[in-house]
Design a protein around this motif. Structure first.
Motif, mmCIF file in Angstrom:
data_model
loop_
_atom_site.group_PDB
_atom_site.id
_atom_site.type_symbol
_atom_site.label_atom_id
_atom_site.label_comp_id
_atom_site.label_asym_id
_atom_site.label_seq_id
_atom_site.Cartn_x
_atom_site.Cartn_y
_atom_site.Cartn_z
ATOM 1 N N HIS A 1 -9.820 -21.057 -47.788
ATOM 2 C CA HIS A 1 -9.453 -22.346 -47.189
ATOM 3 C C HIS A 1 -7.926 -22.447 -47.095
ATOM 4 O O HIS A 1 -7.385 -22.834 -46.048
ATOM 5 N N ALA A 2 -7.253 -22.110 -48.182
ATOM 6 C CA ALA A 2 -5.778 -22.188 -48.205
ATOM 7 C C ALA A 2 -5.175 -21.261 -47.157
ATOM 8 O O ALA A 2 -4.229 -21.635 -46.447
ATOM 9 N N GLN A 3 -5.736 -20.067 -47.043
ATOM 10 C CA GLN A 3 -5.253 -19.092 -46.052
ATOM 11 C C GLN A 3 -5.411 -19.661 -44.635
ATOM 12 O O GLN A 3 -4.493 -19.577 -43.812
ATOM 13 N N MET A 4 -6.567 -20.249 -44.349
ATOM 14 C CA MET A 4 -6.811 -20.802 -43.014
ATOM 15 C C MET A 4 -5.890 -21.984 -42.734
ATOM 16 O O MET A 4 -5.378 -22.128 -41.619
ATOM 17 N N LEU A 5 -5.646 -22.818 -43.735
ATOM 18 C CA LEU A 5 -4.762 -23.968 -43.535
ATOM 19 C C LEU A 5 -3.328 -23.523 -43.245
ATOM 20 O O LEU A 5 -2.608 -24.199 -42.497
ATOM 21 N N ASN A 6 -2.919 -22.384 -43.806
ATOM 22 C CA ASN A 6 -1.601 -21.834 -43.482
ATOM 23 C C ASN A 6 -1.514 -21.457 -42.013
ATOM 24 O O ASN A 6 -0.504 -21.714 -41.355
ATOM 25 N N VAL A 7 -2.568 -20.841 -41.502
ATOM 26 C CA VAL A 7 -2.600 -20.467 -40.084
ATOM 27 C C VAL A 7 -2.576 -21.730 -39.215
ATOM 28 O O VAL A 7 -1.829 -21.813 -38.239
ATOM 29 N N VAL A 8 -3.361 -22.731 -39.611
ATOM 30 C CA VAL A 8 -3.419 -23.990 -38.851
ATOM 31 C C VAL A 8 -2.040 -24.651 -38.828
ATOM 32 O O VAL A 8 -1.613 -25.187 -37.799
ATOM 33 N N SER A 9 -1.330 -24.576 -39.928
ATOM 34 C CA SER A 9 0.015 -25.146 -40.001
ATOM 35 C C SER A 9 0.959 -24.468 -39.004
ATOM 36 O O SER A 9 1.747 -25.137 -38.313
ATOM 37 N N SER A 10 0.870 -23.157 -38.890
ATOM 38 C CA SER A 10 1.678 -22.429 -37.904
ATOM 39 C C SER A 10 1.259 -22.780 -36.481
ATOM 40 O O SER A 10 2.096 -22.877 -35.578
ATOM 41 N N MET A 11 -0.038 -22.996 -36.286
ATOM 42 C CA MET A 11 -0.535 -23.376 -34.961
ATOM 43 C C MET A 11 0.007 -24.748 -34.560
ATOM 44 O O MET A 11 0.292 -24.989 -33.387
ATOM 45 N N LYS A 12 0.172 -25.630 -35.549
ATOM 46 C CA LYS A 12 0.717 -26.960 -35.280
ATOM 47 C C LYS A 12 2.139 -26.831 -34.715
ATOM 48 O O LYS A 12 2.502 -27.513 -33.757
ATOM 49 N N GLU A 13 2.913 -25.922 -35.297
ATOM 50 C CA GLU A 13 4.279 -25.689 -34.791
ATOM 51 C C GLU A 13 4.233 -25.201 -33.342
ATOM 52 O O GLU A 13 5.050 -25.613 -32.523
ATOM 53 N N ASP A 14 3.277 -24.324 -33.040
ATOM 54 C CA ASP A 14 3.148 -23.807 -31.673
ATOM 55 C C ASP A 14 2.770 -24.909 -30.692
ATOM 56 O O ASP A 14 3.236 -24.912 -29.551
ATOM 57 N N ILE A 15 1.915 -25.817 -31.131
ATOM 58 C CA ILE A 15 1.528 -26.954 -30.280
ATOM 59 C C ILE A 15 2.776 -27.780 -29.979
ATOM 60 O O ILE A 15 3.027 -28.163 -28.835
ATOM 61 N N GLU A 16 3.550 -28.057 -31.027
ATOM 62 C CA GLU A 16 4.747 -28.880 -30.854
ATOM 63 C C GLU A 16 5.773 -28.191 -29.951
ATOM 64 O O GLU A 16 6.453 -28.850 -29.168
ATOM 65 N N LYS A 17 5.864 -26.843 -30.042
ATOM 66 C CA LYS A 17 6.820 -26.087 -29.219
ATOM 67 C C LYS A 17 6.242 -25.701 -27.860
ATOM 68 O O LYS A 17 6.935 -25.112 -27.035
ATOM 69 N N LYS A 18 4.927 -25.994 -27.679
ATOM 70 C CA LYS A 18 4.210 -25.600 -26.451
ATOM 71 C C LYS A 18 4.286 -24.085 -26.241
ATOM 72 O O LYS A 18 4.540 -23.605 -25.143
ATOM 73 N N ASP A 19 4.077 -23.355 -27.325
ATOM 74 C CA ASP A 19 4.114 -21.885 -27.287
ATOM 75 C C ASP A 19 2.685 -21.355 -27.173
ATOM 76 O O ASP A 19 2.028 -21.054 -28.165
ATOM 77 N N LYS A 20 2.237 -21.271 -25.938
ATOM 78 C CA LYS A 20 0.845 -20.884 -25.655
ATOM 79 C C LYS A 20 0.490 -19.513 -26.231
ATOM 80 O O LYS A 20 -0.532 -19.362 -26.900
ATOM 81 N N ASN A 21 1.310 -18.505 -25.972
ATOM 82 C CA ASN A 21 0.950 -17.143 -26.369
ATOM 83 C C ASN A 21 0.875 -16.979 -27.880
ATOM 84 O O ASN A 21 -0.057 -16.346 -28.396
ATOM 85 N N HIS A 22 1.836 -17.536 -28.586
ATOM 86 C CA HIS A 22 1.810 -17.426 -30.052
ATOM 87 C C HIS A 22 0.620 -18.188 -30.611
ATOM 88 O O HIS A 22 -0.078 -17.719 -31.511
ATOM 89 N N PHE A 23 0.379 -19.387 -30.047
ATOM 90 C CA PHE A 23 -0.765 -20.193 -30.475
ATOM 91 C C PHE A 23 -2.064 -19.412 -30.313
ATOM 92 O O PHE A 23 -2.882 -19.354 -31.236
ATOM 93 N N LEU A 24 -2.251 -18.820 -29.132
ATOM 94 C CA LEU A 24 -3.509 -18.113 -28.869
ATOM 95 C C LEU A 24 -3.648 -16.864 -29.739
ATOM 96 O O LEU A 24 -4.760 -16.495 -30.117
ATOM 97 N N GLY A 25 -2.529 -16.226 -30.088
ATOM 98 C CA GLY A 25 -2.581 -15.110 -31.032
ATOM 99 C C GLY A 25 -3.045 -15.576 -32.403
ATOM 100 O O GLY A 25 -3.922 -14.961 -33.029
#
Length: 148
Positions: free
Chosen positions: A79-103
């Motif tokens: 769970h902790a590992q997945m939440l770390n990934v989700v946290s990074s995805m949140k940054e990508d959403i805020e930066k509108k970084d499609k490619n990094h988000f999808l990776g």
């Protein structure tokens, strides 16, 4: 037949999975406004799911079986590992970084699938076997977390 812990939590996995798939599609289309809204819904659903397990089902299972260093410990780490990934995805959403988000979303999808499989095929079945008598009250307590 009454609802089982396994059926309740497996249904919730599907809800989270569907939310996640919709999120990925919105990001792929670069619909950032809806993707942002959807991201926060997905993040909330995922956190509620983890809380249902970590605050309600896992402690009940551990108390009943005496197993605190077993499967529940592994699930908490995942769970902790997945939440770390989700946290990074949140940054990508805020930066509108499609490619990094999808990776990242591809990585999260693999983690979720493996994690859900372990829970659905092993842990939930064990929980139902050990917590049969109290399963209705455990499910009700988990439902309350969804309502908050």
């Amino acid at each position: 037949m009454s609802e089982t812990i396994k059926s309740f939590l497996t249904d919730d996995h599907r809800t989270c999975d569907n939310q996640f798939a919709a999120l990925e599609n919105l990001v792929a289309l670069e619909n950032w406004q809806e993707a942002t809204t959807n991201f926060y819904k997905f993040e909330k659903e995922l956190n509620i799911h983890f809380d249902m397990e970590e605050k309600v089902m896992f402690p009940a299972f551990e108390n009943k079986t005496g197993m605190s260093a077993g499967p529940t410990q592994v699930m908490r780490m995942e769970h902790a590992q997945m939440l770390n990934v989700v946290s990074s995805m949140k940054e990508d959403i805020e930066k509108k970084d499609k490619n990094h988000f999808l990776g990242l979303s591809e990585s999260l999808m693999m983690l979720l699938q493996q994690h859900n499989m372990k829970e659905e095929q092993m842990l939930y079945a064990m929980a139902d076997a050990h917590l049969q008598e109290e399963s209705a009250s455990i499910i009700e307590k988990m439902r309350e977390l969804k309502r908050d």
